[in-house]
Enzyme design. Sequence first.
Site, PDB file in Angstrom:
ATOM      1  N   GLN A 207     -18.232 -24.784  -2.017  1.00  0.00           N
ATOM      2  CA  GLN A 207     -18.265 -23.577  -2.840  1.00  0.00           C
ATOM      3  C   GLN A 207     -17.039 -23.565  -3.744  1.00  0.00           C
ATOM      4  O   GLN A 207     -15.929 -23.808  -3.285  1.00  0.00           O
ATOM      5  CB  GLN A 207     -18.260 -22.325  -1.961  1.00  0.00           C
ATOM      6  CG  GLN A 207     -18.141 -21.026  -2.748  1.00  0.00           C
ATOM      7  CD  GLN A 207     -18.338 -19.798  -1.886  1.00  0.00           C
ATOM      8  OE1 GLN A 207     -19.464 -19.446  -1.548  1.00  0.00           O
ATOM      9  NE2 GLN A 207     -17.246 -19.136  -1.508  1.00  0.00           N
ATOM     10  N   THR A 208     -17.254 -23.314  -5.021  1.00  0.00           N
ATOM     11  CA  THR A 208     -16.135 -23.117  -5.941  1.00  0.00           C
ATOM     12  C   THR A 208     -16.123 -21.664  -6.388  1.00  0.00           C
ATOM     13  O   THR A 208     -17.159 -21.001  -6.447  1.00  0.00           O
ATOM     14  CB  THR A 208     -16.247 -24.035  -7.171  1.00  0.00           C
ATOM     15  OG1 THR A 208     -17.506 -23.795  -7.834  1.00  0.00           O
ATOM     16  CG2 THR A 208     -16.151 -25.501  -6.777  1.00  0.00           C
TER      17      THR A 208
ATOM     18  N   ARG B 260     -26.993  -9.366  -7.822  1.00  0.00           N
ATOM     19  CA  ARG B 260     -25.578  -9.014  -8.008  1.00  0.00           C
ATOM     20  C   ARG B 260     -25.258  -8.702  -9.458  1.00  0.00           C
ATOM     21  O   ARG B 260     -24.433  -7.837  -9.740  1.00  0.00           O
ATOM     22  CB  ARG B 260     -24.683 -10.176  -7.538  1.00  0.00           C
ATOM     23  CG  ARG B 260     -24.667 -10.410  -6.048  1.00  0.00           C
ATOM     24  CD  ARG B 260     -23.836 -11.626  -5.702  1.00  0.00           C
ATOM     25  NE  ARG B 260     -22.420 -11.438  -6.020  1.00  0.00           N
ATOM     26  CZ  ARG B 260     -21.531 -12.431  -6.017  1.00  0.00           C
ATOM     27  NH1 ARG B 260     -21.916 -13.672  -5.737  1.00  0.00           N
ATOM     28  NH2 ARG B 260     -20.267 -12.186  -6.304  1.00  0.00           N
TER      29      ARG B 260
ATOM     30  N   GLU C  83      -6.877 -17.655  -9.390  1.00  0.00           N
ATOM     31  CA  GLU C  83      -7.140 -18.578  -8.284  1.00  0.00           C
ATOM     32  C   GLU C  83      -8.275 -19.513  -8.654  1.00  0.00           C
ATOM     33  O   GLU C  83      -9.252 -19.104  -9.304  1.00  0.00           O
ATOM     34  CB  GLU C  83      -7.487 -17.796  -7.012  1.00  0.00           C
ATOM     35  CG  GLU C  83      -7.673 -18.667  -5.781  1.00  0.00           C
ATOM     36  CD  GLU C  83      -7.787 -17.830  -4.505  1.00  0.00           C
ATOM     37  OE1 GLU C  83      -6.953 -16.913  -4.338  1.00  0.00           O
ATOM     38  OE2 GLU C  83      -8.705 -18.085  -3.705  1.00  0.00           O
TER      39      GLU C  83
ATOM     40  N   GLU D 168     -13.916 -24.672  -1.567  1.00  0.00           N
ATOM     41  CA  GLU D 168     -14.096 -24.295  -0.168  1.00  0.00           C
ATOM     42  C   GLU D 168     -15.253 -25.116   0.401  1.00  0.00           C
ATOM     43  O   GLU D 168     -16.388 -25.028  -0.078  1.00  0.00           O
ATOM     44  CB  GLU D 168     -14.401 -22.797  -0.036  1.00  0.00           C
ATOM     45  CG  GLU D 168     -13.229 -21.912  -0.424  1.00  0.00           C
ATOM     46  CD  GLU D 168     -13.573 -20.439  -0.347  1.00  0.00           C
ATOM     47  OE1 GLU D 168     -12.815 -19.690   0.301  1.00  0.00           O
ATOM     48  OE2 GLU D 168     -14.603 -20.036  -0.938  1.00  0.00           O
TER      49      GLU D 168
ATOM     50  N   GLU E 262     -18.830 -17.244  -7.607  1.00  0.00           N
ATOM     51  CA  GLU E 262     -19.115 -18.355  -6.701  1.00  0.00           C
ATOM     52  C   GLU E 262     -20.259 -19.233  -7.198  1.00  0.00           C
ATOM     53  O   GLU E 262     -21.249 -18.744  -7.724  1.00  0.00           O
ATOM     54  CB  GLU E 262     -19.481 -17.825  -5.309  1.00  0.00           C
ATOM     55  CG  GLU E 262     -18.417 -16.980  -4.641  1.00  0.00           C
ATOM     56  CD  GLU E 262     -18.587 -15.488  -4.906  1.00  0.00           C
ATOM     57  OE1 GLU E 262     -19.357 -15.127  -5.839  1.00  0.00           O
ATOM     58  OE2 GLU E 262     -17.945 -14.684  -4.206  1.00  0.00           O
TER      59      GLU E 262
ATOM     60  N   GLY F  50     -24.723 -18.038   5.571  1.00  0.00           N
ATOM     61  CA  GLY F  50     -24.396 -16.621   5.486  1.00  0.00           C
ATOM     62  C   GLY F  50     -23.958 -16.008   6.798  1.00  0.00           C
ATOM     63  O   GLY F  50     -24.044 -14.783   6.973  1.00  0.00           O
TER      64      GLY F  50
ATOM     65  N   ASP G  56     -15.429 -13.199  -7.741  1.00  0.00           N
ATOM     66  CA  ASP G  56     -16.879 -13.113  -7.546  1.00  0.00           C
ATOM     67  C   ASP G  56     -17.641 -14.030  -8.497  1.00  0.00           C
ATOM     68  O   ASP G  56     -18.683 -13.666  -9.040  1.00  0.00           O
ATOM     69  CB  ASP G  56     -17.362 -11.675  -7.703  1.00  0.00           C
ATOM     70  CG  ASP G  56     -16.723 -10.731  -6.692  1.00  0.00           C
ATOM     71  OD1 ASP G  56     -16.505 -11.167  -5.548  1.00  0.00           O
ATOM     72  OD2 ASP G  56     -16.436  -9.570  -7.058  1.00  0.00           O
TER      73      ASP G  56
ATOM     74  N   TRP H 186     -19.499 -15.877   7.711  1.00  0.00           N
ATOM     75  CA  TRP H 186     -20.151 -16.074   6.412  1.00  0.00           C
ATOM     76  C   TRP H 186     -20.327 -17.538   6.006  1.00  0.00           C
ATOM     77  O   TRP H 186     -21.174 -17.848   5.157  1.00  0.00           O
ATOM     78  CB  TRP H 186     -19.353 -15.377   5.292  1.00  0.00           C
ATOM     79  CG  TRP H 186     -17.995 -15.989   5.029  1.00  0.00           C
ATOM     80  CD1 TRP H 186     -16.831 -15.670   5.641  1.00  0.00           C
ATOM     81  CD2 TRP H 186     -17.684 -17.026   4.096  1.00  0.00           C
ATOM     82  NE1 TRP H 186     -15.802 -16.443   5.156  1.00  0.00           N
ATOM     83  CE2 TRP H 186     -16.299 -17.273   4.203  1.00  0.00           C
ATOM     84  CE3 TRP H 186     -18.428 -17.756   3.173  1.00  0.00           C
ATOM     85  CZ2 TRP H 186     -15.641 -18.235   3.436  1.00  0.00           C
ATOM     86  CZ3 TRP H 186     -17.782 -18.723   2.402  1.00  0.00           C
ATOM     87  CH2 TRP H 186     -16.402 -18.949   2.533  1.00  0.00           C
TER      88      TRP H 186
ATOM     89  N   ASP I  85     -10.709 -22.271  -6.605  1.00  0.00           N
ATOM     90  CA  ASP I  85     -11.037 -22.607  -5.218  1.00  0.00           C
ATOM     91  C   ASP I  85     -12.023 -23.746  -5.069  1.00  0.00           C
ATOM     92  O   ASP I  85     -13.085 -23.748  -5.709  1.00  0.00           O
ATOM     93  CB  ASP I  85     -11.691 -21.402  -4.518  1.00  0.00           C
ATOM     94  CG  ASP I  85     -10.765 -20.226  -4.343  1.00  0.00           C
ATOM     95  OD1 ASP I  85      -9.555 -20.429  -4.248  1.00  0.00           O
ATOM     96  OD2 ASP I  85     -11.277 -19.091  -4.298  1.00  0.00           O
TER      97      ASP I  85
END
Length: 282
Positions: free
Chosen positions: A115-116, A270, A98, A102, A127, A196, A125, A192, A100
Amino acid sequence: MLLFCFSRVLAISFCVWGKPATFLDDFQITWSDSHIRQIDGGKAIQLVLDQNSGCGFASKRKYLFGRVSMKIKLIPGDSAGTVTAFYMNSDTDTVRDELDFEFLGNRSGQPYTVQTNIYAHGKGDREQRVNLWFDPSADFHTYTIMWNHHHIVFYVDDVPIRVYKNNEGRNIPFPKFQPMGVYSTLWEADDWATRGGLEKIDWSKAPFLAYYKDFDIEGCPVPGPASCASNTGNWWEGSTYQALNAMEARRYRWVRMNHMIYDYCTDKSRYPVIPTECIAGI
């Protein structure tokens, strides 16, 4: 009578006698058809989000490599809690690919964030978020995904904002086996989307409206000629498109230095160890 031709794939053109191609020539509504309205004779569409529903559409075919672009005018004013998405997806459950875009709604006066994200062989994950340097609700702007054997590039008005290189030599997955369809949705995500989830959607501002036009898909259709995806003669595989040129590289660095607000590559909470693909640069 005039003949309008629109190149959709290598060596294949879509032609309509007497009128240009419309939204329904290449796309179909996937949910809530009452919330997608064709305008300008079907050459543009309006997406609607209200308390009853959002909506979405998808290409009738899937593609393996190529370039996809659309002109979009995003929701004006207070759009907090909304997400307008434009993406490519393999539509597979487990090993998903995918790509994206967004667009995250905002409170009035705040910058719009795009956001990609990239899923390759089921792993996502990845982003990154960029604040757009213009008001994307004031006029149409062009959003493009370039996908070839060498890299994936996300463009905003021909300015690259994200590059994901093919680093299979380092055992980093790269989408190259699964064809992907082209999708778009307008939906509520106030858990979100804005700060957030701190900023909730204000339904008194509904309906929320986004506009699309100038749909352009140039790639290898599936089903289609079996040799198309591996054909090095496809224009998007040419040397000009295998890496950013000098001007694109400067613009890319400008975006990263001045407008990037989040990058998973630098999120040590993360990823205590920097993901391998982040070291590759452009």
